[in-house]
Design an enzyme around this catalytic site. Sequence first.
Site, PDB file in Angstrom:
ATOM      1  N   ASP A   8       0.867  -1.181   0.000  1.00 39.96           N
ATOM      2  CA  ASP A   8       0.000   0.000   0.000  1.00 39.96           C
ATOM      3  C   ASP A   8       0.910   1.240   0.000  1.00 39.96           C
ATOM      4  O   ASP A   8       2.127   1.136  -0.209  1.00 39.96           O
ATOM      5  CB  ASP A   8      -1.005  -0.031   1.165  1.00 39.96           C
ATOM      6  CG  ASP A   8      -0.340   0.213   2.523  1.00 39.96           C
ATOM      7  OD1 ASP A   8       0.906   0.335   2.592  1.00 39.96           O
ATOM      8  OD2 ASP A   8      -1.087   0.292   3.522  1.00 39.96           O
ATOM      9  N   HIS A   9       0.324   2.401   0.246  1.00 38.47           N
ATOM     10  CA  HIS A   9       1.119   3.630   0.228  1.00 38.47           C
ATOM     11  C   HIS A   9       2.222   3.627   1.290  1.00 38.47           C
ATOM     12  O   HIS A   9       3.291   4.199   1.079  1.00 38.47           O
ATOM     13  CB  HIS A   9       0.210   4.849   0.422  1.00 38.47           C
ATOM     14  CG  HIS A   9      -0.685   4.750   1.617  1.00 38.47           C
ATOM     15  ND1 HIS A   9      -1.732   3.850   1.687  1.00 38.47           N
ATOM     16  CD2 HIS A   9      -0.680   5.410   2.803  1.00 38.47           C
ATOM     17  CE1 HIS A   9      -2.338   3.977   2.860  1.00 38.47           C
ATOM     18  NE2 HIS A   9      -1.728   4.911   3.553  1.00 38.47           N
ATOM     19  N   CYS A  65       3.288  -2.924   4.004  1.00 36.48           N
ATOM     20  CA  CYS A  65       2.429  -1.772   4.328  1.00 36.48           C
ATOM     21  C   CYS A  65       3.191  -0.941   5.362  1.00 36.48           C
ATOM     22  O   CYS A  65       4.401  -1.095   5.502  1.00 36.48           O
ATOM     23  CB  CYS A  65       1.043  -2.205   4.804  1.00 36.48           C
ATOM     24  SG  CYS A  65       0.991  -3.230   6.288  1.00 36.48           S
ATOM     25  N   GLY A  66       2.521  -0.053   6.044  1.00 36.29           N
ATOM     26  CA  GLY A  66       3.241   0.788   6.994  1.00 36.29           C
ATOM     27  C   GLY A  66       3.888  -0.021   8.096  1.00 36.29           C
ATOM     28  O   GLY A  66       5.048   0.189   8.453  1.00 36.29           O
ATOM     29  N   THR A  67       3.127  -0.959   8.640  1.00 37.28           N
ATOM     30  CA  THR A  67       3.613  -1.784   9.745  1.00 37.28           C
ATOM     31  C   THR A  67       3.862  -3.241   9.367  1.00 37.28           C
ATOM     32  O   THR A  67       4.495  -3.967  10.138  1.00 37.28           O
ATOM     33  CB  THR A  67       2.565  -1.807  10.872  1.00 37.28           C
ATOM     34  OG1 THR A  67       1.349  -2.361  10.331  1.00 37.28           O
ATOM     35  CG2 THR A  67       2.294  -0.407  11.409  1.00 37.28           C
ATOM     36  N   GLY A  68       3.286  -3.684   8.275  1.00 36.12           N
ATOM     37  CA  GLY A  68       3.295  -5.099   7.905  1.00 36.12           C
ATOM     38  C   GLY A  68       2.159  -5.875   8.555  1.00 36.12           C
ATOM     39  O   GLY A  68       1.900  -7.029   8.190  1.00 36.12           O
ATOM     40  N   ILE A  69       1.474  -5.249   9.500  1.00 35.38           N
ATOM     41  CA  ILE A  69       0.470  -5.973  10.288  1.00 35.38           C
ATOM     42  C   ILE A  69      -0.809  -6.211   9.490  1.00 35.38           C
ATOM     43  O   ILE A  69      -1.336  -7.329   9.443  1.00 35.38           O
ATOM     44  CB  ILE A  69       0.169  -5.216  11.595  1.00 35.38           C
ATOM     45  CG1 ILE A  69       1.414  -5.149  12.471  1.00 35.38           C
ATOM     46  CG2 ILE A  69      -0.974  -5.894  12.350  1.00 35.38           C
ATOM     47  CD1 ILE A  69       1.291  -4.205  13.670  1.00 35.38           C
ATOM     48  N   GLY A  70      -1.324  -5.168   8.856  1.00 32.31           N
ATOM     49  CA  GLY A  70      -2.551  -5.339   8.071  1.00 32.31           C
ATOM     50  C   GLY A  70      -2.343  -6.344   6.951  1.00 32.31           C
ATOM     51  O   GLY A  70      -3.219  -7.200   6.701  1.00 32.31           O
ATOM     52  N   MET A  71      -1.205  -6.275   6.289  1.00 36.42           N
ATOM     53  CA  MET A  71      -0.891  -7.230   5.223  1.00 36.42           C
ATOM     54  C   MET A  71      -0.872  -8.658   5.767  1.00 36.42           C
ATOM     55  O   MET A  71      -1.386  -9.589   5.137  1.00 36.42           O
ATOM     56  CB  MET A  71       0.466  -6.901   4.595  1.00 36.42           C
ATOM     57  CG  MET A  71       0.479  -5.646   3.745  1.00 36.42           C
ATOM     58  SD  MET A  71      -0.582  -5.838   2.278  1.00 36.42           S
ATOM     59  CE  MET A  71       0.068  -4.496   1.258  1.00 36.42           C
ATOM     60  N   HIS A  98      11.139 -23.210  10.079  1.00 38.80           N
ATOM     61  CA  HIS A  98      10.166 -23.823  10.987  1.00 38.80           C
ATOM     62  C   HIS A  98       8.735 -23.794  10.441  1.00 38.80           C
ATOM     63  O   HIS A  98       7.972 -24.729  10.684  1.00 38.80           O
ATOM     64  CB  HIS A  98      10.166 -23.099  12.336  1.00 38.80           C
ATOM     65  CG  HIS A  98      11.430 -23.276  13.110  1.00 38.80           C
ATOM     66  ND1 HIS A  98      11.477 -23.149  14.475  1.00 38.80           N
ATOM     67  CD2 HIS A  98      12.697 -23.561  12.712  1.00 38.80           C
ATOM     68  CE1 HIS A  98      12.727 -23.345  14.898  1.00 38.80           C
ATOM     69  NE2 HIS A  98      13.477 -23.589  13.839  1.00 38.80           N
ATOM     70  N   ARG A 133       9.141 -32.705  13.073  1.00 39.09           N
ATOM     71  CA  ARG A 133       8.299 -31.899  13.965  1.00 39.09           C
ATOM     72  C   ARG A 133       7.762 -30.659  13.255  1.00 39.09           C
ATOM     73  O   ARG A 133       6.637 -30.223  13.502  1.00 39.09           O
ATOM     74  CB  ARG A 133       9.057 -31.532  15.247  1.00 39.09           C
ATOM     75  CG  ARG A 133      10.204 -30.547  15.076  1.00 39.09           C
ATOM     76  CD  ARG A 133      10.956 -30.376  16.396  1.00 39.09           C
ATOM     77  NE  ARG A 133      11.906 -29.280  16.372  1.00 39.09           N
ATOM     78  CZ  ARG A 133      13.106 -29.334  15.797  1.00 39.09           C
ATOM     79  NH1 ARG A 133      13.495 -30.444  15.176  1.00 39.09           N
ATOM     80  NH2 ARG A 133      13.925 -28.303  15.829  1.00 39.09           N
ATOM     81  N   HIS A 134       8.565 -30.091  12.365  1.00 38.67           N
ATOM     82  CA  HIS A 134       8.114 -28.905  11.639  1.00 38.67           C
ATOM     83  C   HIS A 134       7.098 -29.285  10.554  1.00 38.67           C
ATOM     84  O   HIS A 134       6.122 -28.559  10.349  1.00 38.67           O
ATOM     85  CB  HIS A 134       9.309 -28.163  11.034  1.00 38.67           C
ATOM     86  CG  HIS A 134      10.248 -27.625  12.066  1.00 38.67           C
ATOM     87  ND1 HIS A 134       9.814 -26.891  13.151  1.00 38.67           N
ATOM     88  CD2 HIS A 134      11.593 -27.736  12.202  1.00 38.67           C
ATOM     89  CE1 HIS A 134      10.851 -26.571  13.900  1.00 38.67           C
ATOM     90  NE2 HIS A 134      11.940 -27.075  13.348  1.00 38.67           N
TER      91      HIS A 134
HETATM   92  C1  RB5 Z   1      -1.839   2.947   6.499  1.00 36.39           C
HETATM   93  O1  RB5 Z   1      -1.855   4.194   7.136  1.00 36.39           O
HETATM   94  C2  RB5 Z   1      -1.488   1.853   7.495  1.00 36.39           C
HETATM   95  O2  RB5 Z   1      -2.535   1.640   8.355  1.00 36.39           O
HETATM   96  C3  RB5 Z   1      -1.138   0.568   6.753  1.00 36.39           C
HETATM   97  O3  RB5 Z   1      -0.070   0.815   5.887  1.00 36.39           O
HETATM   98  C4  RB5 Z   1      -0.713  -0.608   7.605  1.00 36.39           C
HETATM   99  O4  RB5 Z   1       0.272  -0.240   8.506  1.00 36.39           O
HETATM  100  C5  RB5 Z   1      -1.799  -1.352   8.234  1.00 36.39           C
HETATM  101  O5  RB5 Z   1      -1.592  -2.343   8.951  1.00 36.39           O
END
Ligand code: RB5
Length: 144
Positions: A8-9, A65-71, A98, A133-134
């Site tokens: 994303d951006h 993405c910004g954090t990688g978390i949403g992805m 693993h 195991r893996h």
């Molecule tokens: C966008 O502002 C941000 O929320 C997105 O890039 C990402 O970090 C979401 O998990």
Amino acid sequence: MKIALGADHGGFALKEEIKRFLNEQGHAVTDFGTSSAASTDYNDYAILVAEGVANGDFERGILVCGTGIGMSIQANKINGVRAALVHDLFSAKATREHNDSNVLTMGGRILGVDLALAIVDVWVNTAFSEEARHVRRVGKIDKY
Ligand code: RB5
């Protein structure tokens, strides 16, 4: 290796660096976007890349993405995808050995380019351990 990329951006600039790096390494890279720093939804790119990996069009996927978390959250909704959120070299190696992770997610607002490319290099070039195991644990993930 056939590798799908998406961002994303918040991950656009780093995704461009990763694309250049992987192309230089001789990989067959497909970029699903985004193609600018304009605000967009990470979900759309995660689904394109994760479905491409799950259906066998690509061996691996990389999402930023910004954090990688949403992805990571979105990609792991697709059956057959084992997406790993990684911000260090130890985890990059461990999640291949693993977890046999087939999608790597990273935060473009967290990592510098040099560390991100080092993570990509380790993650792309580390094989699954194939230890019993893996294999058993990954099988439980895939079966669920
Ligand atoms: C966008 O502002 C941000 O929320 C997105 O890039 C990402 O970090 C979401 O998990």
